[in-house]
Design a protein around this motif. Structure first.
Motif, mmCIF file in Angstrom:
data_model
loop_
_atom_site.group_PDB
_atom_site.id
_atom_site.type_symbol
_atom_site.label_atom_id
_atom_site.label_comp_id
_atom_site.label_asym_id
_atom_site.label_seq_id
_atom_site.Cartn_x
_atom_site.Cartn_y
_atom_site.Cartn_z
ATOM 1 N N ALA A 47 0.866 -1.181 0.000
ATOM 2 C CA ALA A 47 0.000 0.000 0.000
ATOM 3 C C ALA A 47 0.906 1.236 0.000
ATOM 4 C CB ALA A 47 -0.906 0.005 1.234
ATOM 5 N N THR A 99 3.955 1.002 -3.299
ATOM 6 C CA THR A 99 4.065 0.255 -2.046
ATOM 7 C C THR A 99 5.040 0.993 -1.137
ATOM 8 O OG1 THR A 99 5.926 -1.151 -2.710
ATOM 9 C CG2 THR A 99 3.701 -1.908 -3.303
ATOM 10 N N SER A 138 0.513 -4.436 8.033
ATOM 11 C CA SER A 138 0.497 -4.839 6.630
ATOM 12 C C SER A 138 -0.871 -5.381 6.239
ATOM 13 C CB SER A 138 1.583 -5.888 6.377
ATOM 14 O OG SER A 138 1.565 -6.279 5.020
ATOM 15 N N THR A 156 -3.628 -3.494 3.527
ATOM 16 C CA THR A 156 -3.931 -4.129 2.248
ATOM 17 C C THR A 156 -5.348 -4.724 2.215
ATOM 18 O OG1 THR A 156 -2.806 -6.171 3.006
ATOM 19 C CG2 THR A 156 -1.522 -4.608 1.693
#
Length: 140
Positions: free
Chosen positions: A13, A98, A135, A139
Motif C-alpha cells: 500500500a 508500495t 500490513s 492491504t
C-alpha cells in the motif's frame, strides 16, 4: 548508550495510507494483538506534545509523548524509572505504490539493559505482531 530494535515490513500500500493507519493510534487494538487499549489526550489528528496511554498484554501501561508527526508516520517517547524509550513508526515510499513500514524502538538509561534481559523477546514479538497487523490492515 541506547539499545535498538527495529522491524521493517514491506507493505503493498502507499506510504501515505500506511502513515494514516499508524497515526490513528486509537485504532491499533483493532489490528494488532500487541496493544490492548489506547487512550489519547487529544482528538483529531495526532499532534506533537500529545500524550497517549498504551496498554499492552504482560506490560504495565505506558504514557507516550508525541515528538514528531508527518504524513507518513510519527515518533514518540516514554519514560519509566531508569529507562527512556523512543519509538518510531514510519512508512518509507518504495516508488512503486508500495512502501516499507519501519518500526523502531530504543531503550536508554541505567535500567535499560537489566530490563531487556527479561523483555527483549517480548519486544521482538510485539514489533513483529505490529508489523504483520499493519500490513494486513493496509492491504484490506
Amino acid at each position: 548508550m541506547a539499545i535498538e530494535f527495529s522491524e521493517r515490513v514491506p507493505v503493498g500500500a502507499p506510504a501515505d495510507v500506511v502513515g494514516r493507519i499508524m497515526c490513528d493510534v486509537a485504532r491499533w487494538p483493532q489490528w494488532t494483538a500487541s496493544v490492548s487499549t489506547v487512550e489519547r489526550s487529544g482528538t483529531g489528528p495526532l499532534t506533537v506534545g500529545e500524550t497517549v496511554v498504551v496498554r499492552q498484554p504482560k506490560l504495565r501501561p505506558s504514557t507516550w509523548t508525541v515528538t514528531k508527526v508527518g504524513p507518513t508516520g510519527f515518533e514518540w517517547t516514554s519514560r519509566s524509572p531508569g529507562i527512556r524509550n523512543v519509538a518510531g513508526h514510519w512508512a518509507v515510499d518504495a516508488g512503486d505504490g508500495t512502501c516499507t513500514a519501519e518500526l523502531t524502538l530504543s531503550f536508554a538509561g541505567p535500567l535499560a539493559r537489566p530490563a531487556l534481559l527479561f523483555y527483549s523477546g517480548l519486544v521482538r514479538r510485539y514489533m513483529a505482531m505490529e508489523g504483520a497487523g499493519l500490513s494486513a490492515e493496509a492491504t484490506r
